[in-house]
Enzyme design. Structure first.
Site, PDB file in Angstrom:
ATOM      1  N   VAL A  19       0.856  -1.187   0.000  1.00 48.58           N
ATOM      2  CA  VAL A  19       0.000   0.000   0.000  1.00 48.58           C
ATOM      3  C   VAL A  19       0.897   1.243   0.000  1.00 48.58           C
ATOM      4  CG1 VAL A  19      -1.780   1.267   1.264  1.00 48.58           C
ATOM      5  CG2 VAL A  19      -1.794  -1.233   1.261  1.00 48.58           C
ATOM      6  N   ASP A  20       0.906   1.984  -1.113  1.00 51.37           N
ATOM      7  CA  ASP A  20       1.712   3.210  -1.155  1.00 51.37           C
ATOM      8  C   ASP A  20       0.891   4.377  -0.613  1.00 51.37           C
ATOM      9  OD1 ASP A  20      -0.015   4.049  -3.167  1.00 51.37           O
ATOM     10  OD2 ASP A  20       1.389   3.671  -4.792  1.00 51.37           O
ATOM     11  N   SER A  21       1.466   5.580  -0.680  1.00 51.69           N
ATOM     12  CA  SER A  21       0.810   6.722  -0.020  1.00 51.69           C
ATOM     13  C   SER A  21      -0.560   7.038  -0.618  1.00 51.69           C
ATOM     14  CB  SER A  21       1.725   7.945  -0.088  1.00 51.69           C
ATOM     15  OG  SER A  21       2.043   8.228  -1.452  1.00 51.69           O
ATOM     16  N   ALA A  59      -2.505   4.901  -2.352  1.00 47.50           N
ATOM     17  CA  ALA A  59      -3.401   3.776  -2.051  1.00 47.50           C
ATOM     18  C   ALA A  59      -3.869   3.839  -0.597  1.00 47.50           C
ATOM     19  CB  ALA A  59      -2.688   2.451  -2.325  1.00 47.50           C
ATOM     20  N   ALA A  60      -3.010   4.339   0.297  1.00 51.62           N
ATOM     21  CA  ALA A  60      -3.395   4.466   1.702  1.00 51.62           C
ATOM     22  C   ALA A  60      -4.540   5.464   1.851  1.00 51.62           C
ATOM     23  CB  ALA A  60      -2.195   4.908   2.534  1.00 51.62           C
TER      24      ALA A  60
END
Lengths: 79, 408
Positions: free
Chosen positions: A35-37, A39-40
Protein backbone atom coordinates in the site's frame (compact mmCIF):
# COMPACT_ATOMS: atom_id res chain seq x y z
CA UNK A 1 -11.09 -5.15 18.38
CA UNK A 2 -14.36 -6.89 17.53
CA UNK A 3 -14.31 -9.71 14.98
CA UNK A 4 -16.81 -7.69 12.93
CA UNK A 5 -14.48 -4.67 12.58
CA UNK A 6 -11.56 -6.90 11.77
CA UNK A 7 -13.48 -8.81 9.12
CA UNK A 8 -14.74 -5.65 7.45
CA UNK A 9 -11.28 -4.06 7.37
CA UNK A 10 -9.83 -7.30 6.03
CA UNK A 11 -12.47 -7.43 3.32
CA UNK A 12 -11.82 -3.85 2.18
CA UNK A 13 -8.07 -4.39 2.13
CA UNK A 14 -8.40 -7.69 0.31
CA UNK A 15 -10.54 -6.12 -2.39
CA UNK A 16 -8.21 -3.17 -2.78
CA UNK A 17 -5.08 -5.32 -2.96
CA UNK A 18 -6.69 -8.14 -4.91
CA UNK A 19 -5.51 -10.78 -2.42
CA UNK A 20 -7.45 -13.30 -0.29
CA UNK A 21 -8.83 -11.77 2.93
CA UNK A 22 -7.53 -14.65 5.05
CA UNK A 23 -3.98 -13.88 3.94
CA UNK A 24 -4.07 -10.53 5.73
CA UNK A 25 -2.73 -10.92 9.27
CA UNK A 26 -3.67 -8.55 12.09
CA UNK A 27 -0.10 -7.34 12.53
CA UNK A 28 0.58 -6.99 8.79
CA UNK A 29 2.05 -3.61 7.89
CA UNK A 30 0.27 -1.77 5.09
CA UNK A 31 3.61 -0.89 3.53
CA UNK A 32 4.56 -4.57 3.39
CA UNK A 33 1.22 -5.33 1.74
CA UNK A 34 2.16 -2.94 -1.08
CA UNK A 35 0.00 0.00 0.00
CA UNK A 36 1.71 3.21 -1.16
CA UNK A 37 0.81 6.72 -0.02
CA UNK A 38 -1.95 7.24 -2.57
CA UNK A 39 -3.40 3.78 -2.05
CA UNK A 40 -3.39 4.47 1.70
CA UNK A 41 -5.57 7.53 1.13
CA UNK A 42 -7.94 5.46 -0.99
CA UNK A 43 -8.07 2.85 1.74
CA UNK A 44 -8.85 5.41 4.45
CA UNK A 45 -11.52 6.88 2.18
CA UNK A 46 -13.19 3.49 1.86
CA UNK A 47 -12.95 2.85 5.59
CA UNK A 48 -14.60 6.20 6.28
CA UNK A 49 -17.46 5.26 3.97
CA UNK A 50 -17.78 1.78 5.44
CA UNK A 51 -17.70 2.75 9.10
CA UNK A 52 -19.25 6.22 8.78
CA UNK A 53 -16.35 7.85 10.55
CA UNK A 54 -14.06 10.75 9.68
CA UNK A 55 -10.35 10.09 10.13
CA UNK A 56 -8.53 13.32 11.07
CA UNK A 57 -5.26 14.03 9.25
CA UNK A 58 -3.21 13.71 12.42
CA UNK A 59 -4.42 10.13 12.96
CA UNK A 60 -3.26 8.93 9.52
CA UNK A 61 0.34 8.09 10.57
CA UNK A 62 -1.01 5.78 13.29
CA UNK A 63 -2.76 3.52 10.79
CA UNK A 64 0.26 1.45 9.83
CA UNK A 65 -1.08 -2.05 10.49
CA UNK A 66 -4.40 -3.82 10.15
CA UNK A 67 -4.73 -3.99 13.95
CA UNK A 68 -3.97 -0.26 14.30
CA UNK A 69 -6.62 0.54 11.69
CA UNK A 70 -9.21 -1.52 13.57
CA UNK A 71 -8.25 0.10 16.89
CA UNK A 72 -8.39 3.55 15.33
CA UNK A 73 -11.79 2.99 13.78
CA UNK A 74 -13.30 1.68 17.00
CA UNK A 75 -11.83 4.62 18.93
CA UNK A 76 -13.38 7.03 16.44
CA UNK A 77 -16.71 5.20 16.61
CA UNK A 78 -16.83 5.44 20.39
CA UNK A 79 -15.61 9.03 20.53
CA UNK B 1 24.50 21.11 -34.66
CA UNK B 2 24.89 17.36 -34.96
CA UNK B 3 23.89 15.76 -38.25
CA UNK B 4 20.19 14.80 -38.40
CA UNK B 5 19.65 11.27 -37.18
CA UNK B 6 17.55 8.92 -39.29
CA UNK B 7 14.55 7.77 -37.22
CA UNK B 8 13.10 4.28 -37.42
CA UNK B 9 10.12 2.39 -36.07
CA UNK B 10 11.13 -0.78 -34.24
CA UNK B 11 7.93 -1.74 -32.44
CA UNK B 12 4.22 -1.15 -32.59
CA UNK B 13 1.20 -2.16 -30.58
CA UNK B 14 -2.45 -1.33 -30.31
CA UNK B 15 -5.76 -2.02 -28.70
CA UNK B 16 -8.90 -1.16 -30.63
CA UNK B 17 -12.25 -2.53 -31.65
CA UNK B 18 -10.29 -4.81 -33.98
CA UNK B 19 -8.71 -6.65 -31.06
CA UNK B 20 -5.84 -6.48 -28.65
CA UNK B 21 -3.15 -7.94 -30.88
CA UNK B 22 -1.39 -6.47 -33.89
CA UNK B 23 -2.24 -9.54 -35.98
CA UNK B 24 -6.00 -9.09 -35.66
CA UNK B 25 -5.69 -5.35 -36.29
CA UNK B 26 -3.64 -6.00 -39.40
CA UNK B 27 -5.96 -8.68 -40.75
CA UNK B 28 -9.10 -6.66 -40.20
CA UNK B 29 -7.71 -3.35 -41.48
CA UNK B 30 -6.54 -5.04 -44.67
CA UNK B 31 -9.86 -6.88 -45.01
CA UNK B 32 -11.88 -3.74 -44.31
CA UNK B 33 -13.74 -5.59 -41.58
CA UNK B 34 -15.30 -3.03 -39.24
CA UNK B 35 -15.37 -3.42 -35.48
CA UNK B 36 -18.46 -1.26 -35.06
CA UNK B 37 -21.43 -2.43 -33.00
CA UNK B 38 -24.55 -1.15 -31.31
CA UNK B 39 -23.88 -0.05 -27.73
CA UNK B 40 -27.24 -0.61 -26.06
CA UNK B 41 -25.79 -0.33 -22.56
CA UNK B 42 -24.54 3.19 -23.14
CA UNK B 43 -27.19 5.67 -21.98
CA UNK B 44 -26.26 8.81 -23.91
CA UNK B 45 -28.88 11.54 -23.41
CA UNK B 46 -30.55 12.36 -26.71
CA UNK B 47 -29.03 9.45 -28.60
CA UNK B 48 -31.56 6.68 -29.13
CA UNK B 49 -29.40 4.04 -30.79
CA UNK B 50 -25.72 4.57 -29.94
CA UNK B 51 -23.02 2.79 -31.91
CA UNK B 52 -19.25 2.81 -31.67
CA UNK B 53 -16.00 0.98 -32.26
CA UNK B 54 -15.74 -0.30 -28.69
CA UNK B 55 -13.26 -2.88 -27.42
CA UNK B 56 -15.33 -5.89 -26.46
CA UNK B 57 -12.54 -8.19 -25.40
CA UNK B 58 -10.39 -5.81 -23.39
CA UNK B 59 -9.50 -7.50 -20.11
CA UNK B 60 -7.55 -5.06 -17.91
CA UNK B 61 -6.28 -7.87 -15.69
CA UNK B 62 -4.61 -9.52 -18.67
CA UNK B 63 -2.23 -6.55 -18.75
CA UNK B 64 -1.94 -5.25 -15.21
CA UNK B 65 -2.17 -6.68 -11.69
CA UNK B 66 -5.66 -6.16 -10.24
CA UNK B 67 -4.28 -4.17 -7.31
CA UNK B 68 -2.98 -1.48 -9.69
CA UNK B 69 -6.20 -1.08 -11.65
CA UNK B 70 -7.98 1.35 -9.30
CA UNK B 71 -5.14 3.81 -9.92
CA UNK B 72 -4.96 3.41 -13.71
CA UNK B 73 -7.68 4.99 -15.82
CA UNK B 74 -9.25 3.43 -18.87
CA UNK B 75 -7.21 5.42 -21.38
CA UNK B 76 -4.01 4.66 -19.51
CA UNK B 77 -4.92 0.95 -19.46
CA UNK B 78 -5.29 1.03 -23.24
CA UNK B 79 -2.02 2.95 -23.61
CA UNK B 80 -0.21 0.50 -21.37
CA UNK B 81 -1.51 -2.55 -23.25
CA UNK B 82 -0.50 -1.06 -26.59
CA UNK B 83 2.89 0.00 -25.25
CA UNK B 84 3.59 -3.46 -23.81
CA UNK B 85 3.01 -4.91 -27.27
CA UNK B 86 5.19 -2.28 -28.92
CA UNK B 87 7.99 -2.71 -26.39
CA UNK B 88 7.87 -6.49 -26.65
CA UNK B 89 7.85 -6.39 -30.44
CA UNK B 90 10.87 -4.08 -30.34
CA UNK B 91 12.69 -6.64 -28.20
CA UNK B 92 13.21 -4.16 -25.38
CA UNK B 93 13.58 -5.09 -21.72
CA UNK B 94 12.28 -2.85 -18.98
CA UNK B 95 15.34 -1.09 -17.72
CA UNK B 96 16.17 2.45 -16.72
CA UNK B 97 16.73 4.58 -19.82
CA UNK B 98 17.71 8.22 -19.22
CA UNK B 99 17.71 9.02 -22.95
CA UNK B 100 14.29 7.56 -23.73
CA UNK B 101 10.98 9.37 -23.36
CA UNK B 102 7.24 9.11 -23.79
CA UNK B 103 4.97 11.35 -25.86
CA UNK B 104 1.27 10.58 -25.57
CA UNK B 105 -1.55 12.12 -27.55
CA UNK B 106 -4.99 12.18 -26.01
CA UNK B 107 -8.05 14.22 -26.83
CA UNK B 108 -10.15 13.52 -23.78
CA UNK B 109 -7.64 12.50 -21.10
CA UNK B 110 -9.25 10.72 -18.19
CA UNK B 111 -12.79 11.39 -19.35
CA UNK B 112 -14.21 8.07 -18.08
CA UNK B 113 -12.96 8.85 -14.59
CA UNK B 114 -13.94 12.52 -14.78
CA UNK B 115 -17.49 11.59 -15.64
CA UNK B 116 -17.60 9.09 -12.81
CA UNK B 117 -16.33 11.68 -10.32
CA UNK B 118 -18.88 14.23 -11.47
CA UNK B 119 -21.63 11.66 -11.23
CA UNK B 120 -20.65 10.85 -7.64
CA UNK B 121 -20.58 14.51 -6.67
CA UNK B 122 -23.69 15.72 -8.43
CA UNK B 123 -26.13 12.80 -8.44
CA UNK B 124 -27.74 14.02 -5.23
CA UNK B 125 -26.31 11.30 -2.99
CA UNK B 126 -23.78 13.63 -1.41
CA UNK B 127 -20.75 11.48 -2.20
CA UNK B 128 -17.23 12.91 -2.09
CA UNK B 129 -14.66 12.55 -4.87
CA UNK B 130 -12.28 9.65 -4.30
CA UNK B 131 -8.66 10.48 -3.38
CA UNK B 132 -7.35 9.17 -6.68
CA UNK B 133 -9.78 11.24 -8.77
CA UNK B 134 -7.13 13.75 -9.83
CA UNK B 135 -4.35 11.30 -10.78
CA UNK B 136 -6.94 9.26 -12.70
CA UNK B 137 -8.47 12.20 -14.54
CA UNK B 138 -5.42 14.30 -15.36
CA UNK B 139 -4.62 14.25 -19.06
CA UNK B 140 -0.97 13.31 -18.52
CA UNK B 141 -1.72 10.24 -16.39
CA UNK B 142 -1.04 7.75 -19.24
CA UNK B 143 2.32 9.34 -20.09
CA UNK B 144 3.41 9.30 -16.47
CA UNK B 145 2.28 5.72 -16.01
CA UNK B 146 4.10 4.51 -19.13
CA UNK B 147 7.31 6.20 -17.99
CA UNK B 148 7.07 4.45 -14.62
CA UNK B 149 6.22 1.07 -16.07
CA UNK B 150 8.98 1.09 -18.69
CA UNK B 151 11.50 3.15 -16.67
CA UNK B 152 11.83 5.81 -19.37
CA UNK B 153 13.36 8.87 -17.73
CA UNK B 154 13.63 11.22 -20.71
CA UNK B 155 11.13 13.84 -21.90
CA UNK B 156 7.55 13.04 -20.93
CA UNK B 157 4.85 15.06 -22.62
CA UNK B 158 1.16 14.83 -23.27
CA UNK B 159 -0.20 16.46 -26.39
CA UNK B 160 -3.90 17.19 -26.32
CA UNK B 161 -4.72 18.28 -29.81
CA UNK B 162 -8.10 16.64 -30.35
CA UNK B 163 -8.11 14.29 -33.33
CA UNK B 164 -4.50 14.97 -34.34
CA UNK B 165 -3.04 14.30 -30.87
CA UNK B 166 -1.29 11.00 -31.62
CA UNK B 167 0.11 12.16 -34.94
CA UNK B 168 1.63 15.18 -33.21
CA UNK B 169 3.02 12.92 -30.45
CA UNK B 170 4.73 10.77 -33.09
CA UNK B 171 5.87 13.79 -35.08
CA UNK B 172 7.29 15.62 -32.08
CA UNK B 173 9.05 12.47 -30.90
CA UNK B 174 10.49 12.08 -34.40
CA UNK B 175 11.90 15.62 -34.25
CA UNK B 176 13.54 15.06 -30.89
CA UNK B 177 15.12 11.84 -32.13
CA UNK B 178 16.24 13.42 -35.38
CA UNK B 179 17.95 16.19 -33.43
CA UNK B 180 19.82 13.55 -31.45
CA UNK B 181 18.41 14.70 -28.12
CA UNK B 182 17.11 11.25 -27.25
CA UNK B 183 17.80 7.68 -28.38
CA UNK B 184 14.36 6.14 -28.09
CA UNK B 185 10.76 7.31 -27.74
CA UNK B 186 7.49 5.59 -27.01
CA UNK B 187 4.98 7.68 -28.95
CA UNK B 188 1.34 7.35 -29.87
CA UNK B 189 -2.06 8.07 -28.48
CA UNK B 190 -4.88 6.79 -26.32
CA UNK B 191 -8.46 7.77 -25.72
CA UNK B 192 -11.60 6.31 -24.19
CA UNK B 193 -14.34 8.59 -25.46
CA UNK B 194 -17.17 6.05 -25.63
CA UNK B 195 -18.85 7.55 -22.57
CA UNK B 196 -22.44 8.70 -22.19
CA UNK B 197 -21.57 12.39 -22.08
CA UNK B 198 -18.99 12.46 -24.87
CA UNK B 199 -21.15 10.44 -27.24
CA UNK B 200 -24.20 12.56 -26.45
CA UNK B 201 -22.21 15.75 -26.99
CA UNK B 202 -20.97 14.58 -30.39
CA UNK B 203 -24.56 13.69 -31.22
CA UNK B 204 -25.62 17.23 -30.35
CA UNK B 205 -23.13 18.47 -32.95
CA UNK B 206 -25.00 16.34 -35.50
CA UNK B 207 -21.90 14.65 -36.88
CA UNK B 208 -22.49 11.06 -35.75
CA UNK B 209 -23.41 8.50 -38.37
CA UNK B 210 -26.74 6.88 -37.51
CA UNK B 211 -26.77 3.17 -36.66
CA UNK B 212 -28.92 2.05 -39.57
CA UNK B 213 -29.68 -1.62 -40.07
CA UNK B 214 -26.01 -2.59 -39.98
CA UNK B 215 -23.71 -0.44 -37.80
CA UNK B 216 -20.61 -1.81 -39.53
CA UNK B 217 -21.80 0.09 -42.62
CA UNK B 218 -22.37 3.39 -40.81
CA UNK B 219 -19.04 5.10 -41.52
CA UNK B 220 -18.48 5.60 -45.28
CA UNK B 221 -15.68 8.06 -46.00
CA UNK B 222 -15.57 9.52 -49.52
CA UNK B 223 -18.93 7.92 -50.34
CA UNK B 224 -21.72 9.72 -52.07
CA UNK B 225 -23.97 8.77 -49.16
CA UNK B 226 -21.51 9.35 -46.31
CA UNK B 227 -23.31 10.33 -43.16
CA UNK B 228 -20.80 11.18 -40.44
CA UNK B 229 -18.36 9.70 -37.98
CA UNK B 230 -18.39 6.62 -35.78
CA UNK B 231 -16.46 7.09 -32.56
CA UNK B 232 -13.96 4.48 -31.52
CA UNK B 233 -11.46 4.09 -28.73
CA UNK B 234 -8.20 2.44 -27.88
CA UNK B 235 -4.52 3.16 -28.22
CA UNK B 236 -1.80 2.90 -30.82
CA UNK B 237 1.88 3.23 -29.94
CA UNK B 238 5.19 3.09 -31.75
CA UNK B 239 8.70 2.53 -30.48
CA UNK B 240 10.81 5.06 -32.36
CA UNK B 241 14.60 5.06 -32.26
CA UNK B 242 17.49 6.72 -33.94
CA UNK B 243 18.80 4.40 -36.61
CA UNK B 244 22.10 4.35 -34.78
CA UNK B 245 20.49 3.20 -31.53
CA UNK B 246 18.36 0.59 -33.29
CA UNK B 247 21.39 -0.80 -35.13
CA UNK B 248 23.51 -0.84 -32.00
CA UNK B 249 21.14 -3.33 -30.44
CA UNK B 250 20.35 -5.23 -33.63
CA UNK B 251 16.68 -4.27 -33.73
CA UNK B 252 14.49 -5.16 -36.70
CA UNK B 253 13.36 -2.06 -38.62
CA UNK B 254 9.65 -1.83 -39.41
CA UNK B 255 9.62 1.54 -41.17
CA UNK B 256 11.32 4.91 -41.22
CA UNK B 257 9.74 8.20 -40.16
CA UNK B 258 11.00 10.80 -42.59
CA UNK B 259 8.81 13.87 -42.23
CA UNK B 260 6.35 15.75 -40.05
CA UNK B 261 4.20 18.74 -40.75
CA UNK B 262 2.31 20.76 -38.17
CA UNK B 263 0.30 23.91 -38.61
CA UNK B 264 -2.92 25.69 -37.75
CA UNK B 265 -5.76 26.87 -39.94
CA UNK B 266 -6.04 29.95 -37.74
CA UNK B 267 -9.63 29.98 -38.88
CA UNK B 268 -12.75 28.27 -37.65
CA UNK B 269 -12.71 26.12 -34.51
CA UNK B 270 -14.42 23.14 -36.18
CA UNK B 271 -14.60 23.78 -39.93
CA UNK B 272 -11.44 22.55 -41.70
CA UNK B 273 -9.62 24.86 -44.06
CA UNK B 274 -8.44 23.75 -47.49
CA UNK B 275 -5.32 25.90 -47.42
CA UNK B 276 -4.47 24.75 -43.88
CA UNK B 277 -4.60 21.03 -44.60
CA UNK B 278 -2.93 21.38 -48.02
CA UNK B 279 -0.11 23.38 -46.47
CA UNK B 280 0.33 20.84 -43.70
CA UNK B 281 0.85 17.98 -46.16
CA UNK B 282 3.28 20.15 -48.12
CA UNK B 283 5.21 20.99 -44.96
CA UNK B 284 5.51 17.29 -44.11
CA UNK B 285 6.84 16.44 -47.59
CA UNK B 286 9.27 19.38 -47.47
CA UNK B 287 10.42 18.20 -44.06
CA UNK B 288 11.04 14.76 -45.55
CA UNK B 289 12.90 16.38 -48.48
CA UNK B 290 10.77 14.33 -50.82
CA UNK B 291 9.02 15.42 -54.01
CA UNK B 292 5.24 15.17 -53.98
CA UNK B 293 5.53 12.53 -56.69
CA UNK B 294 7.20 10.19 -54.17
CA UNK B 295 3.99 9.58 -52.25
CA UNK B 296 2.53 6.16 -52.99
CA UNK B 297 -0.20 5.94 -50.36
CA UNK B 298 -2.19 8.40 -48.28
CA UNK B 299 -3.89 7.18 -45.12
CA UNK B 300 -6.48 9.91 -45.07
CA UNK B 301 -8.00 11.55 -42.03
CA UNK B 302 -11.19 10.46 -43.82
CA UNK B 303 -13.73 10.88 -41.06
CA UNK B 304 -16.80 10.34 -43.19
CA UNK B 305 -18.24 13.81 -42.68
CA UNK B 306 -19.39 15.74 -45.72
CA UNK B 307 -16.96 18.61 -45.19
CA UNK B 308 -13.79 16.80 -44.11
CA UNK B 309 -13.80 14.33 -46.96
CA UNK B 310 -14.53 16.97 -49.59
CA UNK B 311 -11.75 19.29 -48.46
CA UNK B 312 -9.26 16.52 -47.82
CA UNK B 313 -9.88 15.03 -51.27
CA UNK B 314 -9.34 18.47 -52.80
CA UNK B 315 -6.11 18.94 -50.87
CA UNK B 316 -4.76 15.51 -51.84
CA UNK B 317 -5.68 16.03 -55.49
CA UNK B 318 -4.13 19.50 -55.52
CA UNK B 319 -0.81 18.27 -54.12
CA UNK B 320 -0.43 14.76 -55.47
CA UNK B 321 -2.92 14.48 -58.31
CA UNK B 322 -4.53 11.07 -58.73
CA UNK B 323 -1.28 9.10 -58.47
CA UNK B 324 -1.18 7.89 -54.84
CA UNK B 325 -3.54 5.29 -53.50
CA UNK B 326 -5.86 6.84 -50.92
CA UNK B 327 -7.96 5.26 -48.19
CA UNK B 328 -9.39 5.88 -44.77
CA UNK B 329 -9.26 3.12 -42.16
CA UNK B 330 -11.67 4.91 -39.82
CA UNK B 331 -14.69 2.82 -40.89
CA UNK B 332 -13.00 -0.24 -39.36
CA UNK B 333 -11.36 1.05 -36.15
CA UNK B 334 -13.66 4.03 -35.72
CA UNK B 335 -12.58 7.57 -35.08
CA UNK B 336 -10.52 6.96 -31.97
CA UNK B 337 -10.02 10.68 -31.37
CA UNK B 338 -6.67 11.24 -29.67
CA UNK B 339 -5.65 7.66 -30.47
CA UNK B 340 -6.65 7.90 -34.13
CA UNK B 341 -3.24 8.95 -35.40
CA UNK B 342 -1.62 6.10 -33.49
CA UNK B 343 -3.88 3.45 -34.99
CA UNK B 344 -3.52 5.02 -38.43
CA UNK B 345 0.26 5.18 -38.20
CA UNK B 346 0.13 1.43 -37.55
CA UNK B 347 -2.20 0.89 -40.51
CA UNK B 348 0.13 2.95 -42.71
CA UNK B 349 3.23 1.05 -41.61
CA UNK B 350 1.45 -2.28 -42.18
CA UNK B 351 0.58 -1.09 -45.67
CA UNK B 352 4.24 -0.29 -46.39
CA UNK B 353 5.39 -3.61 -44.94
CA UNK B 354 2.87 -5.73 -46.79
CA UNK B 355 2.77 -3.76 -50.02
CA UNK B 356 -0.99 -3.63 -49.58
CA UNK B 357 -3.03 -0.46 -49.35
CA UNK B 358 -5.99 -1.10 -47.05
CA UNK B 359 -9.43 -0.40 -48.47
CA UNK B 360 -11.86 2.25 -47.30
CA UNK B 361 -14.58 -0.03 -46.00
CA UNK B 362 -18.14 0.73 -47.11
CA UNK B 363 -16.99 2.79 -50.08
CA UNK B 364 -19.28 1.50 -52.80
CA UNK B 365 -20.21 4.67 -54.61
CA UNK B 366 -17.54 7.36 -54.46
CA UNK B 367 -18.88 10.87 -54.24
CA UNK B 368 -18.86 12.16 -57.84
CA UNK B 369 -18.42 15.69 -56.51
CA UNK B 370 -14.92 14.82 -55.27
CA UNK B 371 -11.91 15.43 -57.49
CA UNK B 372 -10.47 12.31 -59.18
CA UNK B 373 -8.45 10.23 -56.70
CA UNK B 374 -7.30 6.62 -56.73
CA UNK B 375 -9.51 5.60 -53.82
CA UNK B 376 -8.95 2.04 -52.61
CA UNK B 377 -12.33 0.42 -52.12
CA UNK B 378 -13.60 -3.10 -51.59
CA UNK B 379 -10.38 -5.03 -51.11
CA UNK B 380 -6.82 -4.08 -50.28
CA UNK B 381 -4.76 -3.08 -53.30
CA UNK B 382 -1.37 -4.68 -53.89
CA UNK B 383 1.22 -2.15 -54.94
CA UNK B 384 4.82 -1.26 -54.42
CA UNK B 385 4.57 1.22 -51.55
CA UNK B 386 7.74 3.10 -50.65
CA UNK B 387 6.46 6.32 -49.15
CA UNK B 388 3.18 6.95 -47.34
CA UNK B 389 1.53 9.88 -45.64
CA UNK B 390 -0.80 9.74 -42.64
CA UNK B 391 -3.11 12.72 -42.16
CA UNK B 392 -4.75 13.96 -38.97
CA UNK B 393 -6.83 17.13 -38.91
CA UNK B 394 -8.34 18.28 -35.65
CA UNK B 395 -10.93 20.55 -34.18
CA UNK B 396 -9.16 23.70 -33.20
CA UNK B 397 -8.01 24.03 -36.80
CA UNK B 398 -5.00 21.96 -35.99
CA UNK B 399 -3.25 19.75 -38.52
CA UNK B 400 -0.60 17.05 -38.32
CA UNK B 401 0.88 14.94 -41.08
CA UNK B 402 3.65 12.37 -40.88
CA UNK B 403 5.57 10.81 -43.75
CA UNK B 404 6.70 7.20 -43.46
CA UNK B 405 9.02 5.18 -45.67
CA UNK B 406 9.33 1.44 -46.10
CA UNK B 407 12.28 0.01 -44.18
CA UNK B 408 15.28 -1.40 -45.97
Amino acid sequence: VTPDTYARVQRILAKRLAIPAESIAADAKLQDLGVDSLAALELVFELEEEFKVSVPDERLPELGTVRAICDGIEALQSA
Amino acid sequence: MPAPQPVVVTGMGQVSSLGTALATFSARVLAGQAGVTRLPGLAAPGLADPIGAAIPDFDPEAWLPARLLPSVGRGAQYAHAAAVQAFTAAGLAREERPRAGVFVGTGFGGIVETEETYRRCFDGTGQRPRPNSIPLAMANAPAGFLASEFRLKGPNLTLSVACSSATHAIGQAFRLLRAGEVDLMLAGGCDAPLTPVVLAAWNSMRVLAPAGADPTRACRPFSRDRQGIVIGEGAGFLVLETLEHARSRGAALLAEVVGYGANADAGHITHPDLDGITTCMRLALDDARLPHSAVDYVNAHGTGTAVNDRLEAQAIAALFGARPLVSSTKPVHGHAMGAAGGLEALATILALQEGLAPPTANLEQPDPALPPLDLVAGTARRARLEVAVSNSFAFGGNNAVIVLRRAG
